[in-house]
Design an enzyme around this catalytic site. Structure first.
Site, short mmCIF file in Angstrom:
data_model
loop_
_atom_site.label_atom_id
_atom_site.label_comp_id
_atom_site.label_asym_id
_atom_site.label_seq_id
_atom_site.Cartn_x
_atom_site.Cartn_y
_atom_site.Cartn_z
CG HIS A 138 -1.95 -1.02 1.26
ND1 HIS A 138 -1.68 -2.32 1.61
CD2 HIS A 138 -3.28 -0.97 0.99
CE1 HIS A 138 -2.80 -3.02 1.56
NE2 HIS A 138 -3.79 -2.24 1.18
CG ASP A 211 -4.08 -5.31 -3.83
OD1 ASP A 211 -5.19 -4.78 -3.60
OD2 ASP A 211 -3.26 -5.59 -2.93
#
Length: 229
Positions: A138, A211
């Site tokens: 992230h 993702d």
């Protein structure tokens, strides 16, 4: 709103919409834990895995699938098929069923079956395994140092078990494998890992989804146009 959107889709295209949610349980849940009526509190998968009973993973899948169906969601971005093999990994730790590849594989397969029992499509993530990284994709580039043979003997076992159980989706992670690819290309953008390994070797014929493409493991190195291509 969701019901109407589904009806529009069927009328216009003859195809249903995929309505998806990240609903793993525990720390990653959008519905459980929000004090909604008749929605059970789902624990982190580490807690389920610690019990050592694959039947508990089936029950969790069935429970999650039951309330997702009531909210007209038909795709769950779960189960997590990552193996928690690096103690420095904080992003996967509680979300994984554990550190034993065979035990995790059994749990993953059973959760897929539990979701399917409620008519929910299941997603294995984060291919080919985010559990042996120390970075969080992230926030930064994440790398794992395993060879392909090491992946086959460990990280890929839960994914193969989930595929064999009929998983509908596989979500690729933004993890680079320099000892496999000879560069720092993320798995989510790799022909070798997604086509040659996942499709051809492991036999996955379902939908591959990445993702989120706004994670910094991608945005720090690629424009939207480059990542899309």
């Amino acid at each position: 709103m969701v019901w109407n959107a589904r009806q529009y889709s069927m009328e216009r295209t003859g195809l249903p919409l995929f309505i998806a949610v990240d609903e793993e349980g525990g720390s990653v849940a959008r519905i459980s834990g929000q004090d909604l009526e008749n929605v059970p509190q789902i624990p982190d998968m580490a807690e389920i895995g610690a019990g050592g009973d694959p039947a508990a993973a089936y029950e969790v899948g069935e429970q999650i699938g039951g309330y997702l169906k009531r909210f007209l969601v038909n795709v769950d971005f779960a189960p997590v098929a990552d193996i928690y093999s690096n103690p420095e990994n904080k992003v996967i730790r509680k979300r994984s069923f554990g550190s034993d590849p065979k035990a995790v594989a059994a749990m993953v397969a059973q959760e897929v079956r539990g979701l399917h029992a409620q008519g929910i499509k299941a997603t294995l993530k984060h291919f080919p395994g985010h559990g042996n990284t120390s970075q969080d994709s992230h926030k930064q580039a994440a790398a794992a140092q395993q060879s392909l043979e090491e992946l086959r003997s460990c990280e890929l076992l839960p994914f193969q078990a989930g595929i064999d159980a009929g998983a509908d989706y596989v979500m690729s992670g933004h993890i680079s494998f320099p000892n496999i690819l000879d560069d720092d290309t993320p798995a989510s953008l790799s022909y070798k890992l997604l086509t040659e390994l996942l499709r051809e070797e492991m036999g996955f014929e379902g939908i591959i989804i990445t993702d989120a493409l706004d994670l910094e493991a991608v945005t720090r190195r690629y424009s939207s146009a480059q990542a899309g291509v």
